[in-house]
Design a protein around this motif. Structure first.
Motif, PDB file in Angstrom:
ATOM      1  N   LEU A  97      23.480  34.541  50.747  1.00 61.09           N
ATOM      2  CA  LEU A  97      23.945  33.150  50.749  1.00 61.09           C
ATOM      3  C   LEU A  97      24.944  32.927  49.619  1.00 61.09           C
ATOM      4  O   LEU A  97      24.682  33.266  48.467  1.00 61.09           O
ATOM      5  N   ALA A  98      26.098  32.344  49.980  1.00 61.79           N
ATOM      6  CA  ALA A  98      27.154  32.086  48.992  1.00 61.79           C
ATOM      7  C   ALA A  98      27.475  30.596  48.946  1.00 61.79           C
ATOM      8  O   ALA A  98      27.356  29.893  49.951  1.00 61.79           O
ATOM      9  N   MET A  99      27.881  30.127  47.757  1.00 62.45           N
ATOM     10  CA  MET A  99      28.436  28.775  47.608  1.00 62.45           C
ATOM     11  C   MET A  99      29.934  28.943  47.392  1.00 62.45           C
ATOM     12  O   MET A  99      30.360  29.717  46.538  1.00 62.45           O
ATOM     13  N   ARG A 100      30.715  28.201  48.180  1.00 62.26           N
ATOM     14  CA  ARG A 100      32.176  28.335  48.110  1.00 62.26           C
ATOM     15  C   ARG A 100      32.804  26.996  47.735  1.00 62.26           C
ATOM     16  O   ARG A 100      32.402  25.951  48.254  1.00 62.26           O
ATOM     17  N   ILE A 101      33.767  27.042  46.817  1.00 68.03           N
ATOM     18  CA  ILE A 101      34.515  25.846  46.431  1.00 68.03           C
ATOM     19  C   ILE A 101      35.966  26.077  46.839  1.00 68.03           C
ATOM     20  O   ILE A 101      36.599  27.041  46.378  1.00 68.03           O
ATOM     21  N   SER A 102      36.482  25.234  47.732  1.00 71.87           N
ATOM     22  CA  SER A 102      37.867  25.360  48.198  1.00 71.87           C
ATOM     23  C   SER A 102      38.686  24.208  47.637  1.00 71.87           C
ATOM     24  O   SER A 102      38.358  23.042  47.871  1.00 71.87           O
ATOM     25  N   SER A 103      39.749  24.534  46.900  1.00 69.48           N
ATOM     26  CA  SER A 103      40.566  23.504  46.249  1.00 69.48           C
ATOM     27  C   SER A 103      42.019  23.627  46.694  1.00 69.48           C
ATOM     28  O   SER A 103      42.389  24.564  47.402  1.00 69.48           O
ATOM     29  N   ALA A 143      33.913  35.698  43.706  1.00 70.93           N
ATOM     30  CA  ALA A 143      35.145  36.138  44.369  1.00 70.93           C
ATOM     31  C   ALA A 143      36.070  34.949  44.590  1.00 70.93           C
ATOM     32  O   ALA A 143      35.664  33.795  44.457  1.00 70.93           O
ATOM     33  N   SER A 144      37.332  35.262  44.916  1.00 71.16           N
ATOM     34  CA  SER A 144      38.291  34.237  45.347  1.00 71.16           C
ATOM     35  C   SER A 144      38.989  34.806  46.570  1.00 71.16           C
ATOM     36  O   SER A 144      40.021  35.448  46.471  1.00 71.16           O
ATOM     37  N   MET A 145      38.364  34.612  47.728  1.00 65.55           N
ATOM     38  CA  MET A 145      38.823  35.284  48.951  1.00 65.55           C
ATOM     39  C   MET A 145      40.139  34.718  49.483  1.00 65.55           C
ATOM     40  O   MET A 145      40.902  35.410  50.126  1.00 65.55           O
ATOM     41  N   LYS A 146      40.384  33.421  49.227  1.00 67.44           N
ATOM     42  CA  LYS A 146      41.623  32.787  49.688  1.00 67.44           C
ATOM     43  C   LYS A 146      42.226  31.980  48.554  1.00 67.44           C
ATOM     44  O   LYS A 146      41.547  31.668  47.567  1.00 67.44           O
ATOM     45  N   ASN A 147      43.493  31.618  48.712  1.00 63.28           N
ATOM     46  CA  ASN A 147      44.181  30.814  47.706  1.00 63.28           C
ATOM     47  C   ASN A 147      43.397  29.534  47.412  1.00 63.28           C
ATOM     48  O   ASN A 147      43.002  28.815  48.329  1.00 63.28           O
ATOM     49  N   GLY A 148      43.133  29.258  46.130  1.00 63.77           N
ATOM     50  CA  GLY A 148      42.443  28.021  45.749  1.00 63.77           C
ATOM     51  C   GLY A 148      40.936  28.053  45.892  1.00 63.77           C
ATOM     52  O   GLY A 148      40.273  27.050  45.679  1.00 63.77           O
ATOM     53  N   GLN A 149      40.383  29.221  46.236  1.00 62.06           N
ATOM     54  CA  GLN A 149      38.922  29.304  46.443  1.00 62.06           C
ATOM     55  C   GLN A 149      38.217  30.020  45.295  1.00 62.06           C
ATOM     56  O   GLN A 149      38.771  30.915  44.666  1.00 62.06           O
ATOM     57  N   LEU A 150      36.977  29.603  45.046  1.00 56.48           N
ATOM     58  CA  LEU A 150      36.039  30.351  44.210  1.00 56.48           C
ATOM     59  C   LEU A 150      34.737  30.404  44.983  1.00 56.48           C
ATOM     60  O   LEU A 150      34.297  29.370  45.502  1.00 56.48           O
ATOM     61  N   GLU A 151      34.132  31.576  45.076  1.00 53.80           N
ATOM     62  CA  GLU A 151      32.813  31.603  45.714  1.00 53.80           C
ATOM     63  C   GLU A 151      31.869  32.466  44.905  1.00 53.80           C
ATOM     64  O   GLU A 151      32.285  33.416  44.239  1.00 53.80           O
ATOM     65  N   VAL A 152      30.611  32.078  44.934  1.00 55.09           N
ATOM     66  CA  VAL A 152      29.606  32.791  44.150  1.00 55.09           C
ATOM     67  C   VAL A 152      28.430  33.124  45.061  1.00 55.09           C
ATOM     68  O   VAL A 152      27.991  32.288  45.855  1.00 55.09           O
ATOM     69  N   ILE A 153      27.983  34.386  45.012  1.00 53.46           N
ATOM     70  CA  ILE A 153      26.831  34.808  45.831  1.00 53.46           C
ATOM     71  C   ILE A 153      25.570  34.408  45.074  1.00 53.46           C
ATOM     72  O   ILE A 153      25.425  34.740  43.897  1.00 53.46           O
ATOM     73  N   MET A 154      24.660  33.713  45.735  1.00 56.35           N
ATOM     74  CA  MET A 154      23.507  33.142  45.032  1.00 56.35           C
ATOM     75  C   MET A 154      22.211  33.914  45.227  1.00 56.35           C
ATOM     76  O   MET A 154      21.358  33.915  44.351  1.00 56.35           O
ATOM     77  N   ASP A 155      22.042  34.556  46.379  1.00 55.89           N
ATOM     78  CA  ASP A 155      20.869  35.413  46.570  1.00 55.89           C
ATOM     79  C   ASP A 155      21.124  36.315  47.760  1.00 55.89           C
ATOM     80  O   ASP A 155      21.959  36.013  48.629  1.00 55.89           O
ATOM     81  N   ARG A 156      20.416  37.449  47.808  1.00 57.07           N
ATOM     82  CA  ARG A 156      20.596  38.425  48.885  1.00 57.07           C
ATOM     83  C   ARG A 156      19.237  39.024  49.247  1.00 57.07           C
ATOM     84  O   ARG A 156      18.433  39.333  48.374  1.00 57.07           O
ATOM     85  N   ARG A 157      18.998  39.139  50.543  1.00 55.41           N
ATOM     86  CA  ARG A 157      17.726  39.720  51.022  1.00 55.41           C
ATOM     87  C   ARG A 157      18.090  40.843  51.982  1.00 55.41           C
ATOM     88  O   ARG A 157      18.733  40.615  53.015  1.00 55.41           O
TER      89      ARG A 157
END
Length: 759
Positions: free
Chosen positions: A493-499, A558-572
């Protein structure tokens, strides 16, 4: 056989500029017994003797190993390199190319990038940071308490030796957890439990050290100090029931007699911070250390998303605290409270319009397309009325709107034979949006100290809180996610911020909370190669603005696209990834991730600067990170009667340290004879590098900068510096010209250690 191995060495040597080759022997799991070592050594010696006895083979074989020095060392290897190329010490750098930066993100074969462990076992990555914060707070308070006991001849009463042993154990447990299979989350389940238990026990022990130290420091009459293990003077305001559970707030019982609330500031700067504690009555009055009434917000304590608990009430206020000091507040139950209650709006399906509650005003509404708005004097935030997630920020300083869309996303794992595991991240392509069939319950709080939006999704409870205070805490948004993916199968699960920031595939992450490293997202590489470790912060920027995500735990970013920041929060992950662990990652916990989102204006940037390999946070950004990683510590007196007279505040420093100076630690050094404290402490200082082109005006910083100079006689308030000597970082070595100094002078980005004796 000798010819075969020589052929392999020759082929390998073609990859290098010289004919000198280093061939390390062994791996993580070798040489567990001396017999294996002897066999390896003897076999290789025979091979080398045979090779060297054939001059026609043109080979000179020496055995170089890492483990025992008598056979040859790395120094021998580099000496052979220099001799081969007739290079002196000075010229070797020009002959060989220089590689700078770090080696992230590492792949050992194919597209097997080791970016999974940046996030694996995030519960323990957070617990590590909590222990780190408590350890630093305990070390500093203990050092002050020890000097105070010595000065007041209370050493026979103060539990200095017992508590020092607890500090040593906590240092060791925290140090142990820095192992490359511990903090990484790449240990077997039972080993994780052992690590977690050690961290947990040390947190409990450090809380004891903190309250014992605060006890003697805050008493007006030190002669009245007595130590009784069965009746502690203070207690913490939270409890954690086990190594794998989240802490919860205790309820402070109020009466008409004042209940004392001590708040400790572990930062070296004066601080205004919002403090929240739970009490048993909404009829509350709070008095400051000077005895004045303090403005308070009373919020509901909730059982789940929509049910108010009337067992407890949360009170929040702005505490004004001295650097590294304690403030003493008083809580009383009164008939007519001036405290202001928070208002609530709950968005949900089948709402009942007005929800009856004896105390709080709670309005229920259907989820709608209308925006939810929060604002303070620095910014205005717009949230979706359907999802409750952030969509836009308006910065009031310049009146500009910035798109700032928060969303969640799932990564799966590939259908190939090799799948994601504790080490590896092998996704099945780009992340898929987090889909919810019914809109989540959204709970909106409006209050005088803070307002917040809480969204209750199936796998995550997401909170965005805006503090309505002047100064540092009002200038960033607090983001918290309570993540629970225990029922998932091979998902992350990731949280992504697109600006709308034009970041041009570039973003920045910190290395160990020390320097900032630029990162480039490369489209030619797979998704997993573009994930990097974030220890305390990551940011994206363009010529006008910088968006920083501050983190209270290490995670993959990560920053997969222009203006994005995403953070992985947990993995199973259900399978092993063949890197030595021998199992998947299925021991997920309910995990709390904590962040702050800071949007800053940039001034005077130029195009060339974007090409440089160096970047620095602003002073405001550094301080925001410190607020997040060194939270204030509230404590209450055990009883409301028979409490000896206390100081209003304990202020060990004369004033705030310079804004760019950080006390990494002030830790008491062990005596040479026994496991007990000496009368010296290690003062470890770090001068932070910061970007001067961010405005520091109106930032609410209660400190200045002094070009790295500190006059020691002007530093401490309660104590006299008897001696101060520079030593090596590890305290092992003193310079030849070591002498007592009265002024510290440090360059930017330096860390220095001093031996200090306080009286």
């Amino acid at each position: 056989r000798a010819w075969m191995i020589l052929d392999q060495y020759r082929k390998k040597s073609k990859l290098f500029r010289t004919k000198v080759l280093l061939a390390p022997l062994g791996d993580d799991f070798r040489y567990a017994e001396s017999s294996e070592w002897d066999q390896q050594y003897q076999n290789y010696q025979k091979l080398f003797d045979y090779m060297n006895s054939h001059p026609d083979w043109h080979v000179k074989a020496i055995i170089f190993v890492f483990i025992q020095a008598q056979f040859g060392t790395l120094s021998d290897y580099f000496e052979a390199l220099r001799k081969e190329n007739n290079l002196g010490e000075k010229h070797s750098n020009s002959f060989f190319p220089v590689l700078s930066g770090d080696f992230f993100t590492y792949a050992d074969r194919d597209h097997h990038y080791w970016s999974g462990y940046f996030t694996s076992r995030p519960f323990y990555k957070r617990l590590d940071r909590v222990l780190e914060s408590y350890l630093r707070a305990a070390e500093i308070l203990y050092s002050f308490a020890l000097a105070e006991s010595s000065k007041n001849e209370m050493m026979s009463v103060f539990p200095s030796v017992h508590n020092y042993k607890l500090l040593i154990e906590a240092r060791r447990n925290l140090g142990l957890f820095q192992h490359h299979d511990a903090i990484t989350g790449t240990s077997k389940d039972w080993v994780v439990v052992d690590y977690g238990t050690r961290l947990f026990h040390s947190i409990l022990n450090l809380k004891k050290v903190i309250i014992d130290s605060a006890h003697i420091l805050i008493l007006k009459d030190k002669g009245a100090y007595s130590y009784d293990t069965s009746a502690p003077f203070l207690k913490m305001d939270d409890v954690q029931s086990s190594q794998d559970s989240l802490p919860r707030k205790t309820i402070i019982q109020l009466t008409s007699q004042p209940r004392y609330l001590l708040v400790y500031n572990p930062m070296e700067q004066e601080r205004f911070s919002v403090v929240s504690v739970n009490v048993n009555s909404p009829k509350v009055k709070l008095l400051s250390p000077l005895g004045k009434s303090v403005a308070v917000q009373i919020s509901a304590v909730w059982d789940g998303a929509t049910t108010v608990s009337h067992e407890a009430y949360q009170i929040s206020f702005v505490a004004h605290l001295p650097p590294l000091g304690l403030g003493v507040y008083q809580l009383l139950e009164v008939q007519s409270s001036e405290s202001v209650l928070a208002d609530y709006t709950i968005y949900m399906k089948n709402s009942r319009q007005e929800k009856l509650d004896g105390l709080f005003k709670i309005k229920e509404m259907e989820n709608s397309v209308d925006n939810i708005i929060l604002e303070n004097s620095y910014m205005k935030l717009w949230f979706s009325g359907l999802s409750g997630l952030l969509e836009k920020i308006n910065t009031k300083e310049d009146g500009k709107n910035h798109q700032m869309k928060v969303e969640f996303a799932w990564y799966g794992t590939t259908s190939n034979r090799d799948k994601s595991g504790a080490y590896l991240f092998l996704p099945d392509g780009d992340a898929k949006p987090y889909i919810f069939t019914d809109p989540p319950v959204i709970r909106v709080t409006h209050g005088r100290i803070f307002s917040e939006v809480v969204c209750f999704f199936h796998h995550v409870t997401h909170t965005m809180r805006l503090y309505k205070v002047q100064g540092l805490e009002g200038q960033s948004v607090e983001v918290s996610n309570i993540v629970d993916i225990r029922g998932e199968y091979n998902r992350e699960l990731a949280m992504r911020i697109s600006s709308d920031i034009n970041s041009q595939n570039k973003f920045y992450t910190d290395l160990n909370g020390y320097q900032i490293q630029p990162r480039l997202t490369m489209s030619k590489l797979p998704v997993q190669a573009n994930i990097y470790p974030m220890t305390t912060m990551a940011y994206i920027q363009d010529v006008g603005v910088r968006l920083t995500l501050h983190s209270a735990q290490s995670l993959g970013v990560a920053s997969m696209k222009n203006g994005q920041l995403e953070v992985i929060m947990d993995r199973r992950l259900m399978q092993d990834d063949n890197r030595g662990l021998g199992q998947g990652v299925q021991d997920n916990k309910i995990t709390a991730n904590l962040f702050r989102l800071l949007l800053e204006r940039r001034h005077g940037t130029d195009v060339n600067e974007e090409k440089t390999a160096v970047s620095f946070p602003s002073l405001l950004s550094h301080m925001t990170s410190s607020f997040l990683n060194y939270p204030v510590i509230p404590m209450t007196t055990y009883s409301d009667s028979g409490v000896p007279e206390m100081l209003n505040t304990f202020s060990p420093l004369m004033s705030s340290m310079p804004c760019d100076m950080h006390i990494v630690n002030l830790r008491t050094i062990q005596s040479k004879v026994d496991t007990e404290p000496s009368d010296e402490a290690a003062l470890i200082l770090h001068r932070k590098g910061f970007d001067c082109r961010f405005s520091n005006r109106d930032m609410g910083l209660f400190c200045s900068t002094t070009q790295g100079k500190i006059k020691m006689h002007k530093l401490f308030n309660k104590f006299r510096v008897e001696s101060l000597e520079p030593v090596s970082l590890s305290l092992m070595h003193s310079p030849l010209d070591a002498r007592n100094i009265s002024e510290i002078n440090m360059s930017s980005m330096e860390i220095n250690t001093f031996r200090i004796r306080l009286r």
